[in-house]
Design a protein around this motif. Structure first.
Motif, PDB file in Angstrom:
ATOM      1  N   ARG A  17      49.372  44.733  47.125  1.00 15.72           N
ATOM      2  CA  ARG A  17      48.773  46.061  46.950  1.00 15.72           C
ATOM      3  C   ARG A  17      49.079  46.635  45.565  1.00 15.72           C
ATOM      4  N   LEU A  18      49.984  46.005  44.843  1.00 20.73           N
ATOM      5  CA  LEU A  18      50.329  46.476  43.501  1.00 20.73           C
ATOM      6  C   LEU A  18      49.772  45.570  42.402  1.00 20.73           C
ATOM      7  N   LEU A  19      48.870  44.674  42.769  1.00 18.55           N
ATOM      8  CA  LEU A  19      48.369  43.713  41.786  1.00 18.55           C
ATOM      9  C   LEU A  19      47.420  44.365  40.775  1.00 18.55           C
ATOM     10  N   ALA A  20      46.570  45.263  41.238  1.00 19.19           N
ATOM     11  CA  ALA A  20      45.553  45.831  40.335  1.00 19.19           C
ATOM     12  C   ALA A  20      45.274  47.292  40.660  1.00 19.19           C
ATOM     13  N   ASN A  21      46.297  48.017  41.102  1.00 22.19           N
ATOM     14  CA  ASN A  21      46.113  49.423  41.500  1.00 22.19           C
ATOM     15  C   ASN A  21      46.431  50.371  40.354  1.00 22.19           C
ATOM     16  N   GLY A  22      45.905  50.085  39.189  1.00 28.28           N
ATOM     17  CA  GLY A  22      46.083  50.926  38.011  1.00 28.28           C
ATOM     18  C   GLY A  22      45.445  50.193  36.840  1.00 28.28           C
ATOM     19  N   PRO A  23      45.000  50.914  35.814  1.00 31.31           N
ATOM     20  CA  PRO A  23      44.265  50.281  34.719  1.00 31.31           C
ATOM     21  C   PRO A  23      45.050  49.183  33.999  1.00 31.31           C
ATOM     22  N   GLY A  24      46.322  49.439  33.718  1.00 26.32           N
ATOM     23  CA  GLY A  24      47.120  48.419  33.044  1.00 26.32           C
ATOM     24  C   GLY A  24      47.370  47.216  33.930  1.00 26.32           C
ATOM     25  N   LYS A  25      47.597  47.482  35.221  1.00 20.28           N
ATOM     26  CA  LYS A  25      47.841  46.398  36.166  1.00 20.28           C
ATOM     27  C   LYS A  25      46.572  45.583  36.385  1.00 20.28           C
ATOM     28  N   LEU A  26      45.431  46.270  36.477  1.00 23.66           N
ATOM     29  CA  LEU A  26      44.160  45.566  36.642  1.00 23.66           C
ATOM     30  C   LEU A  26      43.921  44.627  35.466  1.00 23.66           C
ATOM     31  N   ALA A  27      44.160  45.131  34.263  1.00 27.87           N
ATOM     32  CA  ALA A  27      43.946  44.302  33.074  1.00 27.87           C
ATOM     33  C   ALA A  27      44.876  43.095  33.087  1.00 27.87           C
ATOM     34  N   GLU A  28      46.103  43.284  33.510  1.00 24.38           N
ATOM     35  CA  GLU A  28      47.035  42.164  33.545  1.00 24.38           C
ATOM     36  C   GLU A  28      46.628  41.158  34.622  1.00 24.38           C
ATOM     37  N   ALA A  29      46.230  41.647  35.785  1.00 23.32           N
ATOM     38  CA  ALA A  29      45.860  40.755  36.889  1.00 23.32           C
ATOM     39  C   ALA A  29      44.635  39.911  36.541  1.00 23.32           C
ATOM     40  N   PHE A  30      43.669  40.520  35.852  1.00 25.94           N
ATOM     41  CA  PHE A  30      42.444  39.808  35.476  1.00 25.94           C
ATOM     42  C   PHE A  30      42.564  39.145  34.107  1.00 25.94           C
ATOM     43  N   ALA A  31      43.732  39.270  33.490  1.00 27.28           N
ATOM     44  CA  ALA A  31      43.998  38.653  32.180  1.00 27.28           C
ATOM     45  C   ALA A  31      43.073  39.191  31.100  1.00 27.28           C
ATOM     46  N   PHE A  32      42.692  40.467  31.211  1.00 26.34           N
ATOM     47  CA  PHE A  32      41.865  41.070  30.167  1.00 26.34           C
ATOM     48  C   PHE A  32      42.700  41.289  28.914  1.00 26.34           C
ATOM     49  N   GLY A  33      42.162  40.887  27.776  1.00 26.47           N
ATOM     50  CA  GLY A  33      42.826  41.099  26.498  1.00 26.47           C
ATOM     51  C   GLY A  33      41.786  41.427  25.448  1.00 26.47           C
ATOM     52  N   LEU A  34      42.233  41.579  24.222  1.00 26.21           N
ATOM     53  CA  LEU A  34      41.303  41.936  23.151  1.00 26.21           C
ATOM     54  C   LEU A  34      40.228  40.879  22.961  1.00 26.21           C
ATOM     55  N   GLY A  35      40.515  39.660  23.395  1.00 29.61           N
ATOM     56  CA  GLY A  35      39.518  38.606  23.286  1.00 29.61           C
ATOM     57  C   GLY A  35      38.292  38.869  24.154  1.00 29.61           C
ATOM     58  N   HIS A  36      38.440  39.743  25.147  1.00 30.79           N
ATOM     59  CA  HIS A  36      37.304  40.078  26.009  1.00 30.79           C
ATOM     60  C   HIS A  36      36.468  41.217  25.437  1.00 30.79           C
ATOM     61  N   ASN A  37      36.983  41.884  24.436  1.00 31.61           N
ATOM     62  CA  ASN A  37      36.292  43.052  23.890  1.00 31.61           C
ATOM     63  C   ASN A  37      34.900  42.677  23.395  1.00 31.61           C
ATOM     64  N   GLY A  38      33.887  43.361  23.912  1.00 31.26           N
ATOM     65  CA  GLY A  38      32.517  43.115  23.497  1.00 31.26           C
ATOM     66  C   GLY A  38      31.777  42.077  24.318  1.00 31.26           C
ATOM     67  N   ARG A  39      32.505  41.369  25.167  1.00 29.02           N
ATOM     68  CA  ARG A  39      31.840  40.354  25.981  1.00 29.02           C
ATOM     69  C   ARG A  39      31.093  40.980  27.146  1.00 29.02           C
ATOM     70  N   LEU A  40      30.110  40.258  27.652  1.00 27.71           N
ATOM     71  CA  LEU A  40      29.321  40.745  28.775  1.00 27.71           C
ATOM     72  C   LEU A  40      30.222  40.884  30.007  1.00 27.71           C
ATOM     73  N   ALA A  41      30.125  42.019  30.680  1.00 25.67           N
ATOM     74  CA  ALA A  41      30.922  42.229  31.894  1.00 25.67           C
ATOM     75  C   ALA A  41      30.333  41.439  33.049  1.00 25.67           C
ATOM     76  N   GLU A  42      31.201  40.811  33.817  1.00 24.76           N
ATOM     77  CA  GLU A  42      30.750  40.070  35.003  1.00 24.76           C
ATOM     78  C   GLU A  42      31.020  40.906  36.246  1.00 24.76           C
ATOM     79  N   ILE A  43      30.013  41.647  36.644  1.00 25.25           N
ATOM     80  CA  ILE A  43      30.137  42.500  37.822  1.00 25.25           C
ATOM     81  C   ILE A  43      28.952  42.225  38.737  1.00 25.25           C
ATOM     82  N   TYR A  44      29.243  41.987  40.009  1.00 23.70           N
ATOM     83  CA  TYR A  44      28.235  41.531  40.963  1.00 23.70           C
ATOM     84  C   TYR A  44      28.076  42.500  42.121  1.00 23.70           C
ATOM     85  N   ASP A  45      26.884  42.470  42.699  1.00 23.96           N
ATOM     86  CA  ASP A  45      26.624  43.172  43.953  1.00 23.96           C
ATOM     87  C   ASP A  45      26.703  42.135  45.052  1.00 23.96           C
TER      88      ASP A  45
END
Length: 176
Positions: free
Chosen positions: A116-144
DNA sequence: GGAACGATCTGC
DNA sequence: CAGATCGTTCCC
């Protein structure tokens, strides 16, 4: 399962934000359900885009549907999705997600903290999904994936900011 | 060139 | 509630 079209993001951040609730975020071998977001527009004193275009927030002023990732507090990353039209300077901050797939790798990135603490905050979400500056500007992968947004999303003041924190632009999925 | 602060998280 | 920790921004 279909990825959200660019047209989905080409609207005001305050419209896109609640619509993103319960959507599926995919990145770096894991997936999660978006349950909390914040809308940021260029007329918002708390928005990075408020003081105009700079090297850091350049992506915010670009086309919609891209990831805007920035580094803050000397140790955290935060991930946003750009919205509106090219030149607007709008984005939606991804604040929290529920793990759906790749939970093992998320746990590893989050140092084996409780699920429950893996991605329950912006910094934690970024860490859990491994988001870094290398993702900046890339197409977001969001699905329905068929899960509709909540009929009555919780709307309230924002968190962790000082300027215009009381603007009701934080959207959450109501607790079950 | 330098100071101040931040869309945060963690542990005490 | 304070500390960690450093890039960005703004002012001199």
């Amino acid at each position: 399962m279909k990825r959200l079209p660019i047209a989905f993001f080409a609207r005001d951040a305050t419209v896109v934000a609640p619509a993103l609730l319960n959507k599926r975020l995919v990145a770096e071998g894991c997936a999660g359900r978006i349950v909390e977001v914040e809308a940021y527009t260029a007329d918002d004193p708390a928005s990075h885009s408020f003081r105009g275009r700079t090297a850091r927030n350049d992506v915010m002023f670009g086309p919609p549907g891209r990831l805007y990732v920035y580094f803050t507090y000397g140790m955290h990353h935060c991930a946003n999705v750009t919205t509106g039209c090219d030149g607007d300077g709008q984005a939606v901050l991804l604040r929290a997600a529920l793990p759906l797939e790749g939970v093992e790798v998320m746990r590893a990135r989050r140092h084996d903290r409780p699920d429950r603490l893996l991605a329950n905050g912006p910094g934690k979400l970024a860490e859990a999904f491994a988001f870094g500056l290398g993702h900046n500007g890339r197409l977001a992968e969001i699905y329905d994936d068929g899960t509709p947004p909540p009929a009555d999303p919780l709307v309230g003041p924002r968190i962790g900011i000082t300027r215009a924190a009381d603007w009701p632009r934080r959207y959450r999925v109501p607790p079950t």
